[in-house]
Design an enzyme around this catalytic site. Structure first.
Site, PDB file in Angstrom:
ATOM      1  N   ASP A 153       0.834  -1.006   0.046  1.00 43.15           N
ATOM      2  CA  ASP A 153       0.014   0.132  -0.030  1.00 43.15           C
ATOM      3  C   ASP A 153       0.736   1.207  -0.287  1.00 43.15           C
ATOM      4  O   ASP A 153       0.844   2.088   1.013  1.00 43.15           O
ATOM      5  CB  ASP A 153      -1.006   0.080   1.260  1.00 43.15           C
ATOM      6  CG  ASP A 153      -1.914   0.878   1.241  1.00 43.15           C
ATOM      7  OD1 ASP A 153      -1.996   1.635   0.089  1.00 43.15           O
ATOM      8  OD2 ASP A 153      -2.825   1.270   2.162  1.00 43.15           O
ATOM      9  N   GLY A 243      -8.583  10.017   7.252  1.00 42.36           N
ATOM     10  CA  GLY A 243      -7.796  11.425   7.109  1.00 42.36           C
ATOM     11  C   GLY A 243      -6.380  11.318   7.434  1.00 42.36           C
ATOM     12  O   GLY A 243      -5.569  12.124   6.586  1.00 42.36           O
ATOM     13  N   GLY A 246      -1.683   7.514   4.349  1.00 42.56           N
ATOM     14  CA  GLY A 246      -0.441   8.028   3.623  1.00 42.56           C
ATOM     15  C   GLY A 246       0.386   8.678   4.158  1.00 42.56           C
ATOM     16  O   GLY A 246       1.528   9.304   3.874  1.00 42.56           O
TER      17      GLY A 246
END
Length: 293
Positions: A153, A243, A246
């Site tokens: 990912d 939120g 990443g």
């Protein structure tokens, strides 16, 4: 940063938010292969067919949820932290500056249209001294990324120009060694500070978390963990959440991981956050940047 809960729930909320928000003033991030044969640069070994449990979910959400039970980061202490924005300065994911012209983020944060904001402390779209606003011109997800299992990912984003390195904005080095159980790390993001309710933080949130052993991680999420992931958290109701996806996990001064997935609601006991294990991808990252520079 928040606690954990049903994974499919996060995805439903994110899809609904995306439909409501639309995308205005967009910048196209072109999806391209990392090189002629991008599959050659992934971690070695086969990727198992991971089957997330009923409560697993990614930590991306246009509603901009955050770290649960963290504290305001010291201003300018995370100069590599980036925000990926849709519409007009609407946060949907975090990212990390790893090169003067490249970001890393989660592959599940992939979108066609986005802006990138660096050197910004608050969640507010108001201009801050030292901020840099750029465009993403190329998105390169890892070719081995699988959904909904979340193996591999990660995604590289090329910026439209090199950043100006300042005390507010600078890259971070990626860890060459994999994390050891018991290592203390710091995760940051503008994601929700409560879960399942959504509470917006005014400033970038920071949270200290502890890397868990592989056995603890696999016990928390049976048949869902492979070597491209690691777990981190604690028993005090502190966690990354919607939120934060990443965003960076920094251990011993190096970038160790990216916020990937976890349960919803966030920050539940014995249901730690799961992070992309970047030590497995140093060659793919280096080769991909080289091929596309």
């Amino acid at each position: 940063m928040a606690a954990a809960g049903a994974p499919w729930s996060w995805m439903v909320h994110a899809l609904i938010a995306a439909l409501i928000l639309g995308a205005k003033d967009p910048v196209l991030g072109n999806d391209v292969a990392s090189c002629d044969d991008p599959s050659a640069f992934g971690p070695s070994g086969s990727t198992p067919d991971l089957r997330p449990g009923a409560t697993e979910d990614t930590r991306a959400d246009e509603s901009s949820s955050r770290i649960v039970n963290g504290t305001d980061c010291e201003r300018n202490s995370q100069p590599w932290q980036a925000a990926l924005l849709v519409r007009f300065n609407k946060l949907y994911c975090g990212a990390v500056l790893v090169d003067p012209q490249w970001l890393l983020t989660a592959a599940h944060c992939r979108k066609q249209f986005f802006r990138v904001r660096l050197g910004h402390h608050s969640l507010s779209p108001m201009y801050e001294s030292g901020q840099q606003l750029l465009k993403g011109i190329k998105s390169i997800p890892h070719p081995g990324y699988s959904h909904p299992g979340h193996s591999n990912d990660l995604m590289l984003i090329k910026l439209n120009k090199r950043i100006r390195e300042t005390p507010y904005v600078r890259p971070i080095n990626i860890a060459s060694r994999c994390p050891s159980a018991g290592t203390s790390c710091l995760v940051s993001g503008w994601g929700t500070t409560s879960s399942p309710q959504v509470t917006f933080p005014k400033a970038l949130q920071c949270l200290n978390i502890t890397v868990l052993s592989d056995d603890q991680c696999k016990k928390a999420y049976p048949n869902q963990i492979d070597n491209t992931m690691f777990c981190a958290g604690d028993q005090a109701g502190r966690d990354s959440c919607q939120g934060d996806s990443g965003g960076p996990v920094v251990c011993n001064g190096s970038l160790q991981g990216l916020v990937s997935w976890g349960d919803f609601p966030c920050a539940q006991p014995n249901r730690p956050g799961v992070y992309t294990n970047l030590c497995r991808f140093t060659k793919w990252i280096q080769d991909t940047i080289k091929c596309n520079s």
